[in-house]
Design a protein around this motif. Structure first.
Motif, PDB file in Angstrom:
ATOM      1  N   ASP A  71       0.829  -1.222   0.000  1.00 55.55           N
ATOM      2  CA  ASP A  71       0.000   0.000   0.000  1.00 55.55           C
ATOM      3  C   ASP A  71       0.858   1.264   0.000  1.00 55.55           C
ATOM      4  OD1 ASP A  71      -2.655  -0.444  -0.403  1.00 55.55           O
ATOM      5  OD2 ASP A  71      -3.260  -0.163   1.677  1.00 55.55           O
ATOM      6  N   PHE A  72       1.907   1.274   0.816  1.00 61.31           N
ATOM      7  CA  PHE A  72       2.797   2.444   0.850  1.00 61.31           C
ATOM      8  C   PHE A  72       3.468   2.661  -0.507  1.00 61.31           C
ATOM      9  CE2 PHE A  72       3.395   2.354   5.714  1.00 61.31           C
ATOM     10  CZ  PHE A  72       2.519   3.415   5.881  1.00 61.31           C
ATOM     11  N   ILE A  73       3.879   1.574  -1.154  1.00 62.33           N
ATOM     12  CA  ILE A  73       4.482   1.686  -2.484  1.00 62.33           C
ATOM     13  C   ILE A  73       3.468   2.252  -3.475  1.00 62.33           C
ATOM     14  CG2 ILE A  73       5.400   0.365  -4.453  1.00 62.33           C
ATOM     15  CD1 ILE A  73       6.695  -1.523  -2.305  1.00 62.33           C
ATOM     16  N   LEU A  78       1.226   6.029  -7.410  1.00 60.97           N
ATOM     17  CA  LEU A  78      -0.055   6.340  -8.038  1.00 60.97           C
ATOM     18  C   LEU A  78      -0.538   7.729  -7.635  1.00 60.97           C
ATOM     19  CD1 LEU A  78      -1.840   2.893  -7.559  1.00 60.97           C
ATOM     20  CD2 LEU A  78      -0.860   3.813  -9.663  1.00 60.97           C
ATOM     21  N   PRO A  79      -1.408   8.325  -8.434  1.00 61.41           N
ATOM     22  CA  PRO A  79      -1.944   9.651  -8.089  1.00 61.41           C
ATOM     23  C   PRO A  79      -2.700   9.626  -6.755  1.00 61.41           C
ATOM     24  CG  PRO A  79      -2.531   9.041 -10.347  1.00 61.41           C
ATOM     25  CD  PRO A  79      -1.902   7.828  -9.713  1.00 61.41           C
ATOM     26  N   GLU A  80      -2.610  10.722  -6.036  1.00 64.97           N
ATOM     27  CA  GLU A  80      -3.217  10.827  -4.704  1.00 64.97           C
ATOM     28  C   GLU A  80      -4.722  10.576  -4.735  1.00 64.97           C
ATOM     29  OE1 GLU A  80      -3.500  14.324  -1.440  1.00 64.97           O
ATOM     30  OE2 GLU A  80      -1.528  14.071  -2.388  1.00 64.97           O
ATOM     31  N   HIS A  81      -5.400  11.012  -5.804  1.00 66.30           N
ATOM     32  CA  HIS A  81      -6.863  10.883  -5.850  1.00 66.30           C
ATOM     33  C   HIS A  81      -7.328   9.423  -5.895  1.00 66.30           C
ATOM     34  CE1 HIS A  81      -6.069  10.748 -10.245  1.00 66.30           C
ATOM     35  NE2 HIS A  81      -7.149  10.004 -10.287  1.00 66.30           N
ATOM     36  N   PHE A  82      -6.449   8.488  -6.234  1.00 62.13           N
ATOM     37  CA  PHE A  82      -6.813   7.073  -6.206  1.00 62.13           C
ATOM     38  C   PHE A  82      -7.168   6.627  -4.783  1.00 62.13           C
ATOM     39  CE2 PHE A  82      -5.167   4.689 -10.142  1.00 62.13           C
ATOM     40  CZ  PHE A  82      -5.499   5.735 -10.976  1.00 62.13           C
ATOM     41  N   PHE A  83      -6.586   7.272  -3.790  1.00 58.51           N
ATOM     42  CA  PHE A  83      -6.756   6.861  -2.387  1.00 58.51           C
ATOM     43  C   PHE A  83      -7.746   7.739  -1.624  1.00 58.51           C
ATOM     44  CE2 PHE A  83      -2.699   5.412  -3.910  1.00 58.51           C
ATOM     45  CZ  PHE A  83      -2.678   4.086  -3.501  1.00 58.51           C
ATOM     46  N   ASP A  84      -8.429   8.633  -2.333  1.00 61.25           N
ATOM     47  CA  ASP A  84      -9.355   9.565  -1.688  1.00 61.25           C
ATOM     48  C   ASP A  84     -10.658   8.856  -1.317  1.00 61.25           C
ATOM     49  OD1 ASP A  84     -10.831  11.714  -0.810  1.00 61.25           O
ATOM     50  OD2 ASP A  84     -11.166  12.539  -2.817  1.00 61.25           O
ATOM     51  N   ASP A  85     -10.915   8.735  -0.026  1.00 63.51           N
ATOM     52  CA  ASP A  85     -12.158   8.112   0.440  1.00 63.51           C
ATOM     53  C   ASP A  85     -13.147   9.168   0.923  1.00 63.51           C
ATOM     54  OD1 ASP A  85     -11.047   8.905   2.856  1.00 63.51           O
ATOM     55  OD2 ASP A  85     -11.665   7.090   3.907  1.00 63.51           O
ATOM     56  N   GLY A  86     -12.909  10.398   0.524  1.00 67.72           N
ATOM     57  CA  GLY A  86     -13.799  11.481   0.938  1.00 67.72           C
ATOM     58  C   GLY A  86     -13.439  12.045   2.300  1.00 67.72           C
ATOM     59  N   ALA A 173      -3.577  -9.650  11.547  1.00 66.13           N
ATOM     60  CA  ALA A 173      -3.202  -9.015  10.272  1.00 66.13           C
ATOM     61  C   ALA A 173      -4.051  -7.776  10.035  1.00 66.13           C
ATOM     62  CB  ALA A 173      -3.356 -10.009   9.124  1.00 66.13           C
ATOM     63  N   HIS A 174      -5.363  -7.900  10.236  1.00 70.88           N
ATOM     64  CA  HIS A 174      -6.300  -6.781  10.048  1.00 70.88           C
ATOM     65  C   HIS A 174      -5.962  -5.645  11.015  1.00 70.88           C
ATOM     66  CE1 HIS A 174     -10.767  -5.776   9.034  1.00 70.88           C
ATOM     67  NE2 HIS A 174     -10.111  -4.671   9.307  1.00 70.88           N
ATOM     68  N   PHE A 175      -5.709  -6.001  12.268  1.00 67.33           N
ATOM     69  CA  PHE A 175      -5.332  -5.004  13.269  1.00 67.33           C
ATOM     70  C   PHE A 175      -4.085  -4.236  12.835  1.00 67.33           C
ATOM     71  CE2 PHE A 175      -2.087  -4.257  16.496  1.00 67.33           C
ATOM     72  CZ  PHE A 175      -2.655  -3.182  17.163  1.00 67.33           C
ATOM     73  N   LEU A 176      -3.049  -4.959  12.423  1.00 71.96           N
ATOM     74  CA  LEU A 176      -1.792  -4.310  12.017  1.00 71.96           C
ATOM     75  C   LEU A 176      -2.020  -3.299  10.892  1.00 71.96           C
ATOM     76  CD1 LEU A 176       1.153  -6.861  11.757  1.00 71.96           C
ATOM     77  CD2 LEU A 176       0.997  -4.825  13.188  1.00 71.96           C
ATOM     78  N   ILE A 177      -2.794  -3.699   9.892  1.00 66.99           N
ATOM     79  CA  ILE A 177      -3.065  -2.826   8.753  1.00 66.99           C
ATOM     80  C   ILE A 177      -3.777  -1.557   9.220  1.00 66.99           C
ATOM     81  CG2 ILE A 177      -4.360  -2.619   6.591  1.00 66.99           C
ATOM     82  CD1 ILE A 177      -3.917  -5.785   6.374  1.00 66.99           C
ATOM     83  N   ASP A 178      -4.865  -1.728   9.968  1.00 68.99           N
ATOM     84  CA  ASP A 178      -5.630  -0.557  10.432  1.00 68.99           C
ATOM     85  C   ASP A 178      -4.813   0.322  11.376  1.00 68.99           C
ATOM     86  OD1 ASP A 178      -7.742  -1.472   8.940  1.00 68.99           O
ATOM     87  OD2 ASP A 178      -9.022  -1.995  10.647  1.00 68.99           O
ATOM     88  N   PHE A 179      -4.074  -0.316  12.280  1.00 63.38           N
ATOM     89  CA  PHE A 179      -3.303   0.452  13.260  1.00 63.38           C
ATOM     90  C   PHE A 179      -2.203   1.271  12.581  1.00 63.38           C
ATOM     91  CE2 PHE A 179       0.279   0.687  16.357  1.00 63.38           C
ATOM     92  CZ  PHE A 179      -0.322   1.567  17.248  1.00 63.38           C
ATOM     93  N   ILE A 180      -1.467   0.652  11.680  1.00 62.11           N
ATOM     94  CA  ILE A 180      -0.369   1.369  11.011  1.00 62.11           C
ATOM     95  C   ILE A 180      -0.907   2.522  10.182  1.00 62.11           C
ATOM     96  CG2 ILE A 180       1.438   1.170   9.247  1.00 62.11           C
ATOM     97  CD1 ILE A 180       1.934  -1.709  10.397  1.00 62.11           C
ATOM     98  N   PHE A 181      -1.992   2.294   9.438  1.00 61.25           N
ATOM     99  CA  PHE A 181      -2.541   3.388   8.636  1.00 61.25           C
ATOM    100  C   PHE A 181      -3.206   4.451   9.506  1.00 61.25           C
ATOM    101  CE2 PHE A 181      -2.016   0.414   5.089  1.00 61.25           C
ATOM    102  CZ  PHE A 181      -1.262   1.256   4.275  1.00 61.25           C
TER     103      PHE A 181
END
Length: 195
Positions: A71-73, A78-86, A173-181
């Motif tokens: 995800d970080f890569i 990729l353009p920033e707008h790809f990750f825009d969740d509003g 795994a889910h916890f790690l992803i959410d916590f890091i982000f």
């Protein structure tokens, strides 16, 4: 019709947190009720909760870390707008303390993994569980890239569950992803305020 992002923008932080916690409580209650009806007996239910620390740390930690790295890569190339969740994730995490992000990430991981992997996938299969998981992340339905990411993540977690047969592995795994982000969103916000 108002989008989820527009509705969230109208909520105060306190209201948003209230709705987030209520949603997780609903998922936990739904999981518990479905578990009562769908699992044949207590042993079948206990089997999905096998606690193997080595598997949790190795498979869960490795999977969560790889997802975050990829995800970080993608965020870099990729353009920033790809990750825009509003702005929803920012509103949820940017003003939370690290301890609160830690707690939120555990609650979300437990409630979602119990329902989607432990109950739905166990009884209806990986594909159905992944579709339901992706569809319930409503804010991504109109954003093809984020929808693809969520669907792929759900398949990865589903395959991890099939391989390890342990819900704790996917929860970690889910916890790690959410916590890091969540921490990244918080730290980005703090940096912006200082600079």
């Amino acid at each position: 019709m108002q989008s989820q992002a527009d509705m969230v923008k109208q909520l105060s932080e306190r209201e948003l947190l209230f709705h987030l916690y209520v949603t997780q409580l609903i998922l936990i209650i739904t999981s518990a009720v479905l578990s009562l009806f769908l699992f044949q007996d207590v042993n079948a239910f206990q089997a999905i909760w096998e606690l193997n620390i080595r598997d949790i740390l190795f498979y869960g930690g490795l999977t969560g870390s790889l997802v975050v790295i990829i995800d970080f890569i993608l965020m870099k190339v990729l353009p920033e707008h790809f990750f825009d969740d509003g702005g929803i994730n920012e509103k949820v995490f940017q003003h939370r303390s690290i301890i609160h992000i830690f707690f939120l990430s555990w609650i979300i991981a437990i409630s979602e993994e119990w329902l989607f992997r432990g109950v739905i996938q166990t009884h209806f299969g990986l594909v159905f569980a992944s579709l339901v998981f992706a569809m319930l992340h409503v804010r991504y339905l109109r954003r093809w890239f984020l929808f693809t990411i969520v669907m792929t993540l759900s398949f990865i977690l589903g395959l991890l569950y099939e391989y390890t047969e342990s819900l704790w592995v996917t929860i970690f795994a889910h916890f790690l992803i959410d916590f890091i982000f969540g921490v990244k969103i918080r730290l980005d916000y703090v940096r912006k305020q200082k600079g």
